[in-house]
Design a protein around this motif. Sequence first.
Motif, PDB file in Angstrom:
ATOM      1  N   ARG A   2      65.210  28.805  11.826  1.00 45.86           N
ATOM      2  CA  ARG A   2      65.183  28.053  10.571  1.00 45.86           C
ATOM      3  C   ARG A   2      63.804  28.117   9.921  1.00 45.86           C
ATOM      4  NH1 ARG A   2      68.652  26.899   7.090  1.00 45.86           N
ATOM      5  NH2 ARG A   2      70.060  25.804   8.502  1.00 45.86           N
ATOM      6  N   ARG A   3      62.768  28.053  10.757  1.00 45.25           N
ATOM      7  CA  ARG A   3      61.405  28.054  10.207  1.00 45.25           C
ATOM      8  C   ARG A   3      60.810  29.460  10.076  1.00 45.25           C
ATOM      9  NH1 ARG A   3      58.685  23.019  10.065  1.00 45.25           N
ATOM     10  NH2 ARG A   3      60.326  21.523   9.602  1.00 45.25           N
ATOM     11  N   GLY A   4      61.585  30.457  10.456  1.00 48.36           N
ATOM     12  CA  GLY A   4      61.092  31.838  10.348  1.00 48.36           C
ATOM     13  C   GLY A   4      59.972  32.141  11.332  1.00 48.36           C
ATOM     14  N   LEU A   5      59.980  31.454  12.482  1.00 47.49           N
ATOM     15  CA  LEU A   5      58.947  31.714  13.491  1.00 47.49           C
ATOM     16  C   LEU A   5      59.438  32.839  14.406  1.00 47.49           C
ATOM     17  CD1 LEU A   5      58.020  27.990  14.213  1.00 47.49           C
ATOM     18  CD2 LEU A   5      56.754  29.628  12.821  1.00 47.49           C
ATOM     19  N   LEU A   6      59.283  34.035  13.914  1.00 50.42           N
ATOM     20  CA  LEU A   6      59.848  35.198  14.607  1.00 50.42           C
ATOM     21  C   LEU A   6      58.749  36.214  14.897  1.00 50.42           C
ATOM     22  CD1 LEU A   6      62.953  35.593  12.280  1.00 50.42           C
ATOM     23  CD2 LEU A   6      62.884  34.413  14.485  1.00 50.42           C
ATOM     24  N   GLN A   7      59.005  37.012  15.897  1.00 52.31           N
ATOM     25  CA  GLN A   7      58.069  38.106  16.169  1.00 52.31           C
ATOM     26  C   GLN A   7      58.817  39.438  16.105  1.00 52.31           C
ATOM     27  OE1 GLN A   7      56.425  36.818  19.860  1.00 52.31           O
ATOM     28  NE2 GLN A   7      58.304  37.112  21.019  1.00 52.31           N
ATOM     29  N   LYS A   8      58.149  40.491  16.550  1.00 50.59           N
ATOM     30  CA  LYS A   8      58.756  41.833  16.475  1.00 50.59           C
ATOM     31  C   LYS A   8      60.181  41.839  17.031  1.00 50.59           C
ATOM     32  CE  LYS A   8      54.949  44.443  17.527  1.00 50.59           C
ATOM     33  NZ  LYS A   8      54.453  44.911  18.765  1.00 50.59           N
ATOM     34  N   GLY A   9      61.047  42.590  16.409  1.00 49.09           N
ATOM     35  CA  GLY A   9      62.424  42.706  16.899  1.00 49.09           C
ATOM     36  C   GLY A   9      63.261  41.487  16.557  1.00 49.09           C
ATOM     37  N   ASN A  10      62.746  40.654  15.624  1.00 55.61           N
ATOM     38  CA  ASN A  10      63.472  39.469  15.175  1.00 55.61           C
ATOM     39  C   ASN A  10      63.696  38.431  16.291  1.00 55.61           C
ATOM     40  OD1 ASN A  10      64.367  38.328  12.827  1.00 55.61           O
ATOM     41  ND2 ASN A  10      66.526  38.871  13.195  1.00 55.61           N
ATOM     42  N   GLU A  11      62.837  38.493  17.307  1.00 60.38           N
ATOM     43  CA  GLU A  11      62.934  37.531  18.416  1.00 60.38           C
ATOM     44  C   GLU A  11      62.219  36.238  18.009  1.00 60.38           C
ATOM     45  OE1 GLU A  11      64.161  37.937  21.638  1.00 60.38           O
ATOM     46  OE2 GLU A  11      65.055  39.808  20.896  1.00 60.38           O
ATOM     47  N   VAL A  12      62.681  35.100  18.530  1.00 62.64           N
ATOM     48  CA  VAL A  12      61.995  33.837  18.237  1.00 62.64           C
ATOM     49  C   VAL A  12      60.634  33.811  18.948  1.00 62.64           C
ATOM     50  CG1 VAL A  12      62.085  31.338  18.647  1.00 62.64           C
ATOM     51  CG2 VAL A  12      64.106  32.534  17.823  1.00 62.64           C
ATOM     52  N   ASP A  13      59.629  33.390  18.196  1.00 64.08           N
ATOM     53  CA  ASP A  13      58.277  33.281  18.757  1.00 64.08           C
ATOM     54  C   ASP A  13      58.148  31.869  19.367  1.00 64.08           C
ATOM     55  OD1 ASP A  13      55.610  32.955  19.222  1.00 64.08           O
ATOM     56  OD2 ASP A  13      54.949  33.416  17.178  1.00 64.08           O
ATOM     57  N   TYR A  14      58.451  31.793  20.653  1.00 59.18           N
ATOM     58  CA  TYR A  14      58.524  30.469  21.293  1.00 59.18           C
ATOM     59  C   TYR A  14      57.200  29.714  21.274  1.00 59.18           C
ATOM     60  CZ  TYR A  14      63.193  31.777  22.726  1.00 59.18           C
ATOM     61  OH  TYR A  14      64.504  32.154  22.690  1.00 59.18           O
ATOM     62  N   GLU A  15      56.107  30.458  21.400  1.00 56.76           N
ATOM     63  CA  GLU A  15      54.804  29.776  21.387  1.00 56.76           C
ATOM     64  C   GLU A  15      54.608  29.004  20.080  1.00 56.76           C
ATOM     65  OE1 GLU A  15      50.879  31.665  22.263  1.00 56.76           O
ATOM     66  OE2 GLU A  15      52.059  32.432  23.970  1.00 56.76           O
ATOM     67  N   SER A  16      54.985  29.639  18.988  1.00 61.34           N
ATOM     68  CA  SER A  16      54.827  28.971  17.688  1.00 61.34           C
ATOM     69  C   SER A  16      55.780  27.786  17.559  1.00 61.34           C
ATOM     70  CB  SER A  16      55.099  29.956  16.545  1.00 61.34           C
ATOM     71  OG  SER A  16      54.157  30.980  16.590  1.00 61.34           O
ATOM     72  N   VAL A  17      56.967  27.921  18.111  1.00 58.57           N
ATOM     73  CA  VAL A  17      57.924  26.800  18.037  1.00 58.57           C
ATOM     74  C   VAL A  17      57.376  25.612  18.837  1.00 58.57           C
ATOM     75  CG1 VAL A  17      60.290  26.034  18.480  1.00 58.57           C
ATOM     76  CG2 VAL A  17      59.869  28.399  17.778  1.00 58.57           C
TER      77      VAL A  17
END
Length: 288
Positions: A245-260
């Motif tokens: 929802r917040r667009g916190l994604l990294q390469k490969g469209n994976e969720v960037d958990y650290e940012s979440v």
Amino acid sequence: MTIQWYPGHMAKAKREVNEQLKKVDVVFEIVDARIPYSSRNPMIDDVIKQKPRVVILNKKDMTNLKELEKWETYFKKEGFYPVAVDAKHGKNLKNVEAEAIKVTQEKFNREKAKDLKPRAIRAMIVGIPNVGKSTLINKLAKRSIAQTGNKPGVTKQQQWIKVGKSLQLLDTPGILWPKFEDEEVGKKLSLTGAIKDSIVHLDEVAIYGLNFMITHDLEGLKRHYNVVVDEKAEIIEWFDAIGRRRGLLQKGNEVDYESVIELIINDMRNAKIGTYCFDILKEMKRDM
Ligand code: G4P
């Protein structure tokens, strides 16, 4: 700033507070109203002993007021004089002097009976880092005195600040250590920003925070992040939904958990999702 507390520091902090205690009639024990149990020093009764005590529940603006009331009742039953304030915005501060007068009444009546000269009540503030000791001193003094920063114990040159008609307050607070040996307390201290990031695992803190909200404010959580997740879903689904929802994604469209994780913790520390009291009295262990 993070303080690393070692046994030597603790002994020194305790000794210094002990010295200052001799000069005062009353102690203002300040706690964070979001964690009125977890933000207390584990040895506080041993440090303060029989000295009359006003328990100041600070950051009233950030907590759940119903729970706060229960804590006020709890502290009263324990024989203390609780007062809830919002030091940052200068709210309810008059009550501090009023409670100090109440708690020292007997002593001052005895002095009066002995024909001793009337004098101001002397008080000092004590508490763990980040509960708002310096903010409160500055607000009570109506000027900038205490530095907002952390140093164990108390420093040497101290002065009395006049507060209201009948109170004098030491300008330097006593700084004591938190209950960091208890894991759950550690997570709560982190969720409120009382301890900084290196001591605790932030993923565990974020999970703890999410679980707290799922249990106590599911609708608020969904609304804040604008996500739809089943309350019985695995916690990872919440991370995924919030990240996407917040667009916190990294390469490969994976969720960037650290940012979440960072997002959730910051939102909770700043009471952006809701004003929560994480120490819920009826859920607390009996040995407190
Ligand atoms: P300390 O002396 O006990 O270590 O605590 P201090 O006064 O430095 O306060 C720690 C943080 O808590 C500060 O925020 C301060 O503004 C905030 N604070 C203190 N009392 C209250 C309160 O009643 N309500 C709210 N909402 N916040 C309070 P900070 O982010 O470290 O600094 P700043 O952003 O305010 O400059």
